[in-house]
Design a protein around this motif. Structure first.
Motif, PDB file in Angstrom:
ATOM      1  N   UNK A   1       0.809  -1.226   0.000  1.00  0.00           N
ATOM      2  CA  UNK A   1       0.000   0.000   0.000  1.00  0.00           C
ATOM      3  C   UNK A   1       0.838   1.269   0.000  1.00  0.00           C
ATOM      4  N   UNK A   2       2.119   1.133  -0.158  1.00  0.00           N
ATOM      5  CA  UNK A   2       3.004   2.296  -0.132  1.00  0.00           C
ATOM      6  C   UNK A   2       2.911   3.027   1.203  1.00  0.00           C
ATOM      7  N   UNK A   3       2.974   2.246   2.294  1.00  0.00           N
ATOM      8  CA  UNK A   3       3.104   2.871   3.598  1.00  0.00           C
ATOM      9  C   UNK A   3       1.992   2.620   4.585  1.00  0.00           C
ATOM     10  N   UNK A   4       0.890   2.046   4.162  1.00  0.00           N
ATOM     11  CA  UNK A   4      -0.199   1.772   5.101  1.00  0.00           C
ATOM     12  C   UNK A   4      -1.556   1.875   4.432  1.00  0.00           C
TER      13      UNK A   4
ATOM     14  N   UNK B   1      -2.129   4.254   7.187  1.00  0.00           N
ATOM     15  CA  UNK B   1      -1.251   5.244   6.554  1.00  0.00           C
ATOM     16  C   UNK B   1      -1.327   6.559   7.307  1.00  0.00           C
ATOM     17  N   UNK B   2      -0.401   7.461   7.028  1.00  0.00           N
ATOM     18  CA  UNK B   2      -0.490   8.806   7.583  1.00  0.00           C
ATOM     19  C   UNK B   2      -1.811   9.443   7.169  1.00  0.00           C
ATOM     20  N   UNK B   3      -2.501  10.061   8.154  1.00  0.00           N
ATOM     21  CA  UNK B   3      -3.801  10.690   7.932  1.00  0.00           C
ATOM     22  C   UNK B   3      -4.882   9.686   7.523  1.00  0.00           C
ATOM     23  N   UNK B   4      -4.668   8.424   7.877  1.00  0.00           N
ATOM     24  CA  UNK B   4      -5.670   7.402   7.625  1.00  0.00           C
ATOM     25  C   UNK B   4      -6.684   7.327   8.762  1.00  0.00           C
TER      26      UNK B   4
END
Length: 343
Positions: free
Chosen positions: A232-235, A257-260
């Protein structure tokens, strides 16, 4: 009538009880065709949710309307119906916002006096308050075991992704593949998720998730963090915790992911440690709480009718009401995924 009653921790019994009667103008009486044993019933079974001795338990049901009060308009005598697991008044400030799960006058079937004193559905007959909001007609030809899911388990799985704001094309992780988690897998795929990762330790449940179209990941035999982050390219955009424990919630935070968004739909109890610092650094949204099943039931029912959602593979056992004690023991040993009781 016969009804499954709580007696003591790890002890339920089928007893004869008086048949219910209409008591309000918006009540309905339902002859129960099928009821389900749910994971939350185990909280009662083990005494974690206090219920009075002799109280009828169960909150999932399909049946036929026997009688209605004068104010009931949406269902009629003879209709085959399913019920939501709780009621709502439709007039308090929470209900007016559409937050029926936080109704100030709500009652939950089969959960004792502390949650509304509403007798449960594992019985031959059931009194249903606020029937206009609580009941829905079962679509023609739909089996009881499928319709049963709309008012609780599939509604909860659907809420897990809808409450998270999942959008088509998102990547989703589901932690815990009990009935709710597996329903969340189906709901995410039906909602257009590009990828769904399903994490558990039980091989048959992982196999079911694969059959539904998810990428199955064994919690201990594989590395979930590496698998999800590399794909997922990071989360993931959305992570659903369908377990209800600080441990999985911590993993959920790390997989987003960041801001997920992390959607916690499991029933949390007591205290626990959550990595709030990491959640803060990643800018995550945490969406928690009881499922707003009444708000979703019509959409869920439409998706079931269209075949976009299909919970029937989750039903592993059909048992008569008279064998409820054996059914609870079987379910408690995790030898059944979903049990349907028939009077």
């Amino acid at each position: 009538m016969r009804a499954v009653t709580f007696q003591a921790p790890e002890q339920v019994r089928v007893e004869e009880k008086p048949a219910p009667e209409l008591s309000a103008a918006d009540d309905a009486l339902v002859r129960v065709e099928a009821s389900g044993i749910c994971g939350s019933d185990l909280h009662i079974y083990h005494g974690r949710v206090p219920v009075e001795q002799g109280f009828t338990i169960g909150h999932e049901f399909v049946g036929t309307v026997l009688a209605v009060g004068d104010d009931v308009e949406r269902v009629a005598v003879g209709d085959r119906v399913l019920g939501c697991f709780h009621t709502a008044c439709a007039t308090c400030s929470s209900c007016l916002r559409g937050d029926y799960h936080r109704c100030r006058n709500g009652q939950t079937f089969g959960h004792g006096s502390k949650l509304g004193d509403l007798q449960g559905a594992q019985a031959e007959q059931l009194l249903v308050p606020r029937a206009n909001l609580t009941l829905r007609r079962v679509p023609e030809g739909m089996s009881a075991e499928v319709a049963l899911f709309a008012g609780d388990v599939m509604g909860t799985g659907y809420h897990a992704v809808a409450h998270a704001g999942m959008r088509a094309g998102d990547s989703v992780v589901v932690l815990g593949l009990g009935p709710v988690g597996l329903c969340a897998v189906q709901a995410a795929l039906a909602g257009g998720a590009a990828q769904v990762f399903a994490i558990d330790t039980v091989a048959p449940r992982l196999d079911l998730a694969r059959q539904f179209g998810a990428t199955a990941i064994h919690l201990t035999e594989e590395d979930p963090k590496r698998a999800v982050r590399s794909a997922t390219d990071g989360g993931a955009d959305v992570v659903v915790d369908a377990v209800g424990d600080p441990g999985p919630l911590e993993l959920a935070v790390s997989l987003a992911r960041d801001a997920g968004t992390v959607s916690g739909i499991g029933a949390y109890a007591g205290r626990g440690e959550v990595p709030l610092g990491l959640a803060w650094l990643k800018g995550l949204q945490l969406r928690l709480g009881l499922a707003n099943v009444i708000a979703h039931v019509d959409r869920v029912l439409a998706l079931l009718e269209a075949g976009r959602l299909d919970p029937s593979p989750l039903v592993t056992h059909h048992m008569p009401l008279d064998q409820a004690a054996e059914a609870y023991e079987l379910y408690d040993r995790r030898e059944a995924l979903k049990i349907v009781l028939t009077p």
